[in-house]
Motif scaffolding. Structure first.
Motif, PDB file in Angstrom:
ATOM      1  N   THR A 192       0.847  -1.188   0.000  1.00 61.45           N
ATOM      2  CA  THR A 192       0.000   0.000   0.000  1.00 61.45           C
ATOM      3  C   THR A 192       0.883   1.238   0.000  1.00 61.45           C
ATOM      4  N   SER A 193       0.569   2.211  -0.826  1.00 63.05           N
ATOM      5  CA  SER A 193       1.323   3.463  -0.858  1.00 63.05           C
ATOM      6  C   SER A 193       1.062   4.270   0.407  1.00 63.05           C
ATOM      7  N   LEU A 194       2.095   4.959   0.900  1.00 66.30           N
ATOM      8  CA  LEU A 194       1.917   5.877   2.024  1.00 66.30           C
ATOM      9  C   LEU A 194       1.543   7.282   1.545  1.00 66.30           C
ATOM     10  N   GLY A 195       1.242   7.417   0.268  1.00 66.76           N
ATOM     11  CA  GLY A 195       0.711   8.678  -0.242  1.00 66.76           C
ATOM     12  C   GLY A 195       1.777   9.666  -0.675  1.00 66.76           C
ATOM     13  N   SER A 196       1.450  10.967  -0.576  1.00 67.06           N
ATOM     14  CA  SER A 196       2.332  12.015  -1.086  1.00 67.06           C
ATOM     15  C   SER A 196       3.688  11.970  -0.388  1.00 67.06           C
ATOM     16  N   HIS A 197       4.719  12.350  -1.150  1.00 68.08           N
ATOM     17  CA  HIS A 197       6.091  12.206  -0.652  1.00 68.08           C
ATOM     18  C   HIS A 197       6.978  13.268  -1.276  1.00 68.08           C
ATOM     19  N   ASP A 198       8.155  13.503  -0.655  1.00 69.31           N
ATOM     20  CA  ASP A 198       9.078  14.533  -1.111  1.00 69.31           C
ATOM     21  C   ASP A 198      10.092  14.036  -2.132  1.00 69.31           C
ATOM     22  N   SER A 199      10.535  12.801  -2.031  1.00 64.08           N
ATOM     23  CA  SER A 199      11.579  12.298  -2.924  1.00 64.08           C
ATOM     24  C   SER A 199      10.956  11.797  -4.226  1.00 64.08           C
ATOM     25  N   PRO A 200      11.800  11.458  -5.207  1.00 62.21           N
ATOM     26  CA  PRO A 200      11.266  10.883  -6.445  1.00 62.21           C
ATOM     27  C   PRO A 200      10.721   9.464  -6.242  1.00 62.21           C
ATOM     28  N   TYR A 201      10.985   8.864  -5.098  1.00 60.19           N
ATOM     29  CA  TYR A 201      10.610   7.478  -4.859  1.00 60.19           C
ATOM     30  C   TYR A 201       9.426   7.381  -3.900  1.00 60.19           C
ATOM     31  N   GLU A 202       8.387   6.691  -4.346  1.00 57.66           N
ATOM     32  CA  GLU A 202       7.217   6.484  -3.503  1.00 57.66           C
ATOM     33  C   GLU A 202       7.578   5.578  -2.331  1.00 57.66           C
ATOM     34  N   VAL A 233       3.304  -4.905  10.116  1.00 56.32           N
ATOM     35  CA  VAL A 233       3.507  -3.948   9.027  1.00 56.32           C
ATOM     36  C   VAL A 233       4.986  -3.572   8.926  1.00 56.32           C
ATOM     37  N   SER A 234       5.494  -3.607   7.693  1.00 57.37           N
ATOM     38  CA  SER A 234       6.827  -3.120   7.375  1.00 57.37           C
ATOM     39  C   SER A 234       6.661  -2.022   6.324  1.00 57.37           C
ATOM     40  N   ALA A 235       7.453  -0.963   6.430  1.00 58.42           N
ATOM     41  CA  ALA A 235       7.418   0.106   5.425  1.00 58.42           C
ATOM     42  C   ALA A 235       8.832   0.339   4.915  1.00 58.42           C
ATOM     43  N   HIS A 236       8.920   0.720   3.641  1.00 56.72           N
ATOM     44  CA  HIS A 236      10.238   0.929   3.045  1.00 56.72           C
ATOM     45  C   HIS A 236      10.183   2.066   2.041  1.00 56.72           C
ATOM     46  N   GLY A 237      11.227   2.889   2.065  1.00 58.69           N
ATOM     47  CA  GLY A 237      11.383   3.945   1.074  1.00 58.69           C
ATOM     48  C   GLY A 237      12.831   4.033   0.638  1.00 58.69           C
ATOM     49  N   SER A 238      13.070   4.163  -0.659  1.00 58.15           N
ATOM     50  CA  SER A 238      14.442   4.200  -1.176  1.00 58.15           C
ATOM     51  C   SER A 238      15.247   5.354  -0.594  1.00 58.15           C
ATOM     52  N   TRP A 239      14.580   6.476  -0.276  1.00 62.54           N
ATOM     53  CA  TRP A 239      15.256   7.604   0.359  1.00 62.54           C
ATOM     54  C   TRP A 239      14.811   7.745   1.810  1.00 62.54           C
ATOM     55  N   GLY A 240      14.147   6.732   2.333  1.00 64.43           N
ATOM     56  CA  GLY A 240      13.705   6.753   3.724  1.00 64.43           C
ATOM     57  C   GLY A 240      12.198   6.894   3.834  1.00 64.43           C
ATOM     58  N   VAL A 241      11.644   6.249   4.861  1.00 67.64           N
ATOM     59  CA  VAL A 241      10.200   6.310   5.101  1.00 67.64           C
ATOM     60  C   VAL A 241       9.754   7.744   5.382  1.00 67.64           C
ATOM     61  N   HIS A 242      10.634   8.539   6.005  1.00 67.27           N
ATOM     62  CA  HIS A 242      10.287   9.921   6.356  1.00 67.27           C
ATOM     63  C   HIS A 242       9.990  10.792   5.135  1.00 67.27           C
ATOM     64  N   GLN A 243      10.313  10.319   3.927  1.00 68.07           N
ATOM     65  CA  GLN A 243       9.984  11.078   2.722  1.00 68.07           C
ATOM     66  C   GLN A 243       8.477  11.144   2.495  1.00 68.07           C
ATOM     67  N   ALA A 244       7.732  10.175   3.052  1.00 73.41           N
ATOM     68  CA  ALA A 244       6.264  10.214   2.966  1.00 73.41           C
ATOM     69  C   ALA A 244       5.765  11.279   3.936  1.00 73.41           C
ATOM     70  N   HIS A 245       4.810  12.091   3.502  1.00 78.41           N
ATOM     71  CA  HIS A 245       4.326  13.195   4.340  1.00 78.41           C
ATOM     72  C   HIS A 245       3.596  12.718   5.590  1.00 78.41           C
ATOM     73  N   CYS A 246       3.037  11.490   5.534  1.00 80.68           N
ATOM     74  CA  CYS A 246       2.217  11.000   6.649  1.00 80.68           C
ATOM     75  C   CYS A 246       3.023  10.493   7.828  1.00 80.68           C
ATOM     76  N   CYS A 247       4.269  10.079   7.564  1.00 84.23           N
ATOM     77  CA  CYS A 247       4.894   9.134   8.491  1.00 84.23           C
ATOM     78  C   CYS A 247       6.382   9.392   8.678  1.00 84.23           C
ATOM     79  N   ASP A 248       6.888   8.922   9.805  1.00 86.03           N
ATOM     80  CA  ASP A 248       8.332   8.910  10.020  1.00 86.03           C
ATOM     81  C   ASP A 248       8.667   7.689  10.876  1.00 86.03           C
ATOM     82  N   CYS A 249       9.911   7.591  11.276  1.00 86.07           N
ATOM     83  CA  CYS A 249      10.373   6.430  12.042  1.00 86.07           C
ATOM     84  C   CYS A 249      10.960   6.882  13.370  1.00 86.07           C
ATOM     85  N   THR A 250      10.182   7.641  14.129  1.00 90.29           N
ATOM     86  CA  THR A 250      10.702   8.243  15.348  1.00 90.29           C
ATOM     87  C   THR A 250      10.217   7.569  16.636  1.00 90.29           C
TER      88      THR A 250
END
Length: 115
Positions: free
Chosen positions: A16-26, A64-81
């Motif tokens: 499932t996509s985490l939605g809008s993001h800052d990097s080129p990678y979803e 649930v596992s989440a992954h982002g090529s430039w980091g999960v924090h690139q998704a606007h909804c979420c971070d790993c804090t």
């Protein structure tokens, strides 16, 4: 053990996509899987899912596992804090080794739950 798919995800999980993001990678989450981690080790490092590292410390089972090529924090909804796996949520996941692979919906493993 669980044989992971090409995304290092449990094949039983739903991508499932985490939605809008800052990097080129979803950024994606893989919901409804079985991911065994420790406070310092990702699921891919442990023998339950094909890794070779011996578990260090308490084991946690996360659904649930989440992954982002430039980091999960690139998704606007979420971070790993989150400070630990048990307090992790979708908006504040837990990253055992940085913010590229993170988890939530985790419970402490007991012998009765052994993978």
């Amino acid at each position: 053990g669980i044989v992971l798919d090409h995304n290092d995800a449990d094949p039983a999980s739903t991508k499932t996509s985490l939605g809008s993001h800052d990097s080129p990678y979803e950024v994606y989450e893989y919901v409804g899987g079985r991911y065994v981690i420790t406070a310092t080790q990702r699921h891919t490092k442990l023998p339950f899912t094909g890794g070779s590292d011996a578990p260090v410390g308490t084991l946690y089972l996360c659904t649930v596992s989440a992954h982002g090529s430039w980091g999960v924090h690139q998704a606007h909804c979420c971070d790993c804090t989150a400070s630990d796996p048990l307090s992790a949520s979708r908006t504040s996941m837990y990253g055992p080794s940085g913010g590229y692979t993170c988890y939530y919906d985790c419970t402490e493993c007991t012998e009765a739950m052994s993978p």
